[in-house]
Design a protein around this motif. Structure first.
Motif, mmCIF file in Angstrom:
data_model
loop_
_atom_site.group_PDB
_atom_site.id
_atom_site.type_symbol
_atom_site.label_atom_id
_atom_site.label_comp_id
_atom_site.label_asym_id
_atom_site.label_seq_id
_atom_site.Cartn_x
_atom_site.Cartn_y
_atom_site.Cartn_z
ATOM 1 N N SER A 169 0.818 -1.219 0.000
ATOM 2 C CA SER A 169 0.000 0.000 0.000
ATOM 3 C C SER A 169 0.851 1.267 0.000
ATOM 4 C CB SER A 169 -0.937 0.007 1.206
ATOM 5 O OG SER A 169 -0.193 0.125 2.401
ATOM 6 N N LEU A 170 2.154 1.136 0.239
ATOM 7 C CA LEU A 170 3.042 2.300 0.233
ATOM 8 C C LEU A 170 3.355 2.707 -1.196
ATOM 9 C CD1 LEU A 170 5.566 1.345 3.063
ATOM 10 C CD2 LEU A 170 3.624 2.893 3.217
ATOM 11 N N HIS A 171 3.392 4.010 -1.437
ATOM 12 C CA HIS A 171 3.731 4.541 -2.764
ATOM 13 C C HIS A 171 5.250 4.630 -2.887
ATOM 14 C CE1 HIS A 171 3.472 6.952 -6.398
ATOM 15 N NE2 HIS A 171 4.376 7.763 -5.862
ATOM 16 N N LYS A 172 5.779 4.195 -4.029
ATOM 17 C CA LYS A 172 7.217 4.286 -4.289
ATOM 18 C C LYS A 172 7.485 5.494 -5.167
ATOM 19 C CE LYS A 172 7.764 -0.691 -4.219
ATOM 20 N NZ LYS A 172 7.925 -1.877 -5.045
ATOM 21 N N ILE A 173 8.346 6.383 -4.713
ATOM 22 C CA ILE A 173 8.839 7.463 -5.558
ATOM 23 C C ILE A 173 10.064 6.894 -6.248
ATOM 24 C CG2 ILE A 173 9.775 9.799 -5.677
ATOM 25 C CD1 ILE A 173 8.242 10.415 -3.077
ATOM 26 N N THR A 174 10.026 6.815 -7.582
ATOM 27 C CA THR A 174 11.096 6.165 -8.327
ATOM 28 C C THR A 174 11.923 7.174 -9.110
ATOM 29 O OG1 THR A 174 9.643 5.790 -10.222
ATOM 30 C CG2 THR A 174 9.776 4.025 -8.578
ATOM 31 N N SER A 175 13.110 6.764 -9.470
ATOM 32 C CA SER A 175 14.000 7.617 -10.252
ATOM 33 C C SER A 175 13.532 7.634 -11.708
ATOM 34 C CB SER A 175 15.434 7.099 -10.178
ATOM 35 O OG SER A 175 16.269 7.900 -10.994
ATOM 36 N N PRO A 176 13.372 8.812 -12.292
ATOM 37 C CA PRO A 176 12.933 8.904 -13.685
ATOM 38 C C PRO A 176 14.078 8.726 -14.683
ATOM 39 C CG PRO A 176 13.160 11.083 -12.764
ATOM 40 C CD PRO A 176 13.435 10.120 -11.644
ATOM 41 N N GLN A 191 24.632 8.197 -4.165
ATOM 42 C CA GLN A 191 24.552 6.861 -4.767
ATOM 43 C C GLN A 191 24.064 6.954 -6.211
ATOM 44 O OE1 GLN A 191 22.280 4.036 -2.439
ATOM 45 N NE2 GLN A 191 21.840 2.781 -4.218
ATOM 46 N N LEU A 192 24.612 6.106 -7.080
ATOM 47 C CA LEU A 192 24.117 6.005 -8.445
ATOM 48 C C LEU A 192 22.787 5.274 -8.434
ATOM 49 C CD1 LEU A 192 27.337 5.070 -10.441
ATOM 50 C CD2 LEU A 192 26.170 7.263 -10.392
ATOM 51 N N VAL A 193 21.815 5.788 -9.191
ATOM 52 C CA VAL A 193 20.495 5.157 -9.267
ATOM 53 C C VAL A 193 20.158 4.858 -10.719
ATOM 54 C CG1 VAL A 193 19.627 6.175 -7.129
ATOM 55 C CG2 VAL A 193 19.324 7.414 -9.267
ATOM 56 N N GLU A 194 19.304 3.872 -10.918
ATOM 57 C CA GLU A 194 18.870 3.448 -12.242
ATOM 58 C C GLU A 194 17.472 3.983 -12.529
ATOM 59 O OE1 GLU A 194 20.636 1.652 -14.445
ATOM 60 O OE2 GLU A 194 22.325 1.568 -13.064
ATOM 61 N N TYR A 195 17.075 3.949 -13.787
ATOM 62 C CA TYR A 195 15.719 4.308 -14.183
ATOM 63 C C TYR A 195 14.734 3.366 -13.484
ATOM 64 C CZ TYR A 195 11.458 4.452 -16.934
ATOM 65 O OH TYR A 195 10.149 4.532 -17.310
ATOM 66 N N GLY A 196 13.712 3.914 -12.852
ATOM 67 C CA GLY A 196 12.687 3.107 -12.208
ATOM 68 C C GLY A 196 13.049 2.597 -10.829
ATOM 69 N N GLN A 197 14.258 2.885 -10.342
ATOM 70 C CA GLN A 197 14.673 2.412 -9.016
ATOM 71 C C GLN A 197 13.907 3.174 -7.938
ATOM 72 O OE1 GLN A 197 18.893 2.534 -8.286
ATOM 73 N NE2 GLN A 197 18.654 2.229 -6.084
ATOM 74 N N PRO A 198 13.313 2.479 -6.981
ATOM 75 C CA PRO A 198 12.620 3.163 -5.883
ATOM 76 C C PRO A 198 13.604 3.979 -5.044
ATOM 77 C CG PRO A 198 11.979 0.851 -5.994
ATOM 78 C CD PRO A 198 13.140 1.025 -6.908
ATOM 79 N N LEU A 199 13.216 5.225 -4.745
ATOM 80 C CA LEU A 199 14.053 6.115 -3.946
ATOM 81 C C LEU A 199 13.469 6.329 -2.548
ATOM 82 C CD1 LEU A 199 14.620 8.887 -6.667
ATOM 83 C CD2 LEU A 199 16.091 6.926 -6.146
ATOM 84 N N PHE A 200 12.133 6.469 -2.471
ATOM 85 C CA PHE A 200 11.432 6.733 -1.218
ATOM 86 C C PHE A 200 10.183 5.869 -1.159
ATOM 87 C CE2 PHE A 200 13.523 10.683 -2.428
ATOM 88 C CZ PHE A 200 14.106 11.113 -1.258
ATOM 89 N N LEU A 201 9.747 5.570 0.063
ATOM 90 C CA LEU A 201 8.451 4.949 0.293
ATOM 91 C C LEU A 201 7.592 5.972 1.034
ATOM 92 C CD1 LEU A 201 9.419 1.351 1.440
ATOM 93 C CD2 LEU A 201 8.619 2.090 -0.809
ATOM 94 N N VAL A 202 6.355 6.175 0.556
ATOM 95 C CA VAL A 202 5.468 7.184 1.109
ATOM 96 C C VAL A 202 4.158 6.534 1.520
ATOM 97 C CG1 VAL A 202 4.226 9.335 0.651
ATOM 98 C CG2 VAL A 202 6.457 8.959 -0.402
ATOM 99 N N LYS A 203 3.740 6.809 2.768
ATOM 100 C CA LYS A 203 2.419 6.383 3.228
ATOM 101 C C LYS A 203 1.458 7.480 2.817
ATOM 102 C CE LYS A 203 -0.169 5.118 7.335
ATOM 103 N NZ LYS A 203 -0.125 4.978 8.802
ATOM 104 N N GLN A 204 0.581 7.174 1.862
ATOM 105 C CA GLN A 204 -0.304 8.186 1.315
ATOM 106 C C GLN A 204 -1.395 8.574 2.317
ATOM 107 O OE1 GLN A 204 -1.405 6.200 -2.398
ATOM 108 N NE2 GLN A 204 -0.363 7.848 -3.465
ATOM 109 N N ASN A 205 -1.797 9.872 2.260
ATOM 110 C CA ASN A 205 -2.880 10.365 3.104
ATOM 111 C C ASN A 205 -4.208 9.917 2.567
ATOM 112 O OD1 ASN A 205 -0.996 11.664 4.656
ATOM 113 N ND2 ASN A 205 -1.329 13.646 3.734
#
Length: 170
Positions: free
Chosen positions: A91-98, A156-170
């Motif tokens: 249920s957590l939203h993933k903010i991913t690297s574009p 840190q080096l990140v890839e396309y689509g790699q999750p960066l943050f987890l967010v508990k949505q309101n």
């Protein structure tokens, strides 16, 4: 100028289609995407040309520093590392690297981080910067909620689509 989320949506649509080449022009900005190409070009009103590397399923790129990574897995947008994202609440939203690049938590080394664990965010809130080819791209939260986890380290080096943050949505 297009927002990174709009460019990301264009890339996803191209990837899901049989289109090999795509050109988009709007308000003096021109974007060209080709499957198998290593870059997308942005042309703002004939002033200067900036090349933005987009490593996505629609635009496959080879990283010169690490020749072992030649292509993005189009079947799974997450990295194959044993990241905590694979074991978290769905249920957590993933903010991913574009894009492929370097993750930064703040605008400069001496500035405070944009967000910390427990901070509240809104859709337009900048949560980090991903640097690609000396261009600093501000990444927005895209949702309202609370930062539950920061999945990558500063620098840190990140890839396309790699999750960066987890967010508990309101």
């Amino acid at each position: 100028m297009l927002k990174i989320q709009e460019i990301r949506e264009i890339i996803k649509l191209i990837d899901q289609s049989s289109i090999e080449k795509f050109t988009f022009e709007s308000e003096g900005t021109k974007i060209k995407l080709e499957k198998g190409s290593s870059s997308a070009q942005v042309h703002p009103e004939q002033k200067n040309v900036e090349s933005v590397q987009q490593t996505a399923p629609a635009v496959q790129a080879v990283k010169q520093e690490e020749p072992k990574q030649e292509k993005v897995d189009t079947t799974n947008n997450e990295t194959s590392s044993n990241s905590p994202a694979a074991e978290v609440d769905p249920s957590l939203h993933k903010i991913t690297s574009p894009m492929v690049g370097t993750f930064y938590q703040s605008s400069s080394p001496d500035a405070p981080a944009y967000v910390k664990k427990g901070d509240s965010v809104s859709p337009e809130k900048i949560v980090c910067i991903v640097e690609a080819m000396k261009l600093f791209n501000e990444i927005e939260a895209e949702v309202s909620g609370e930062i539950v986890e920061i999945l990558v380290e500063d620098g840190q080096l990140v890839e396309y689509g790699q999750p960066l943050f987890l967010v508990k949505q309101n």
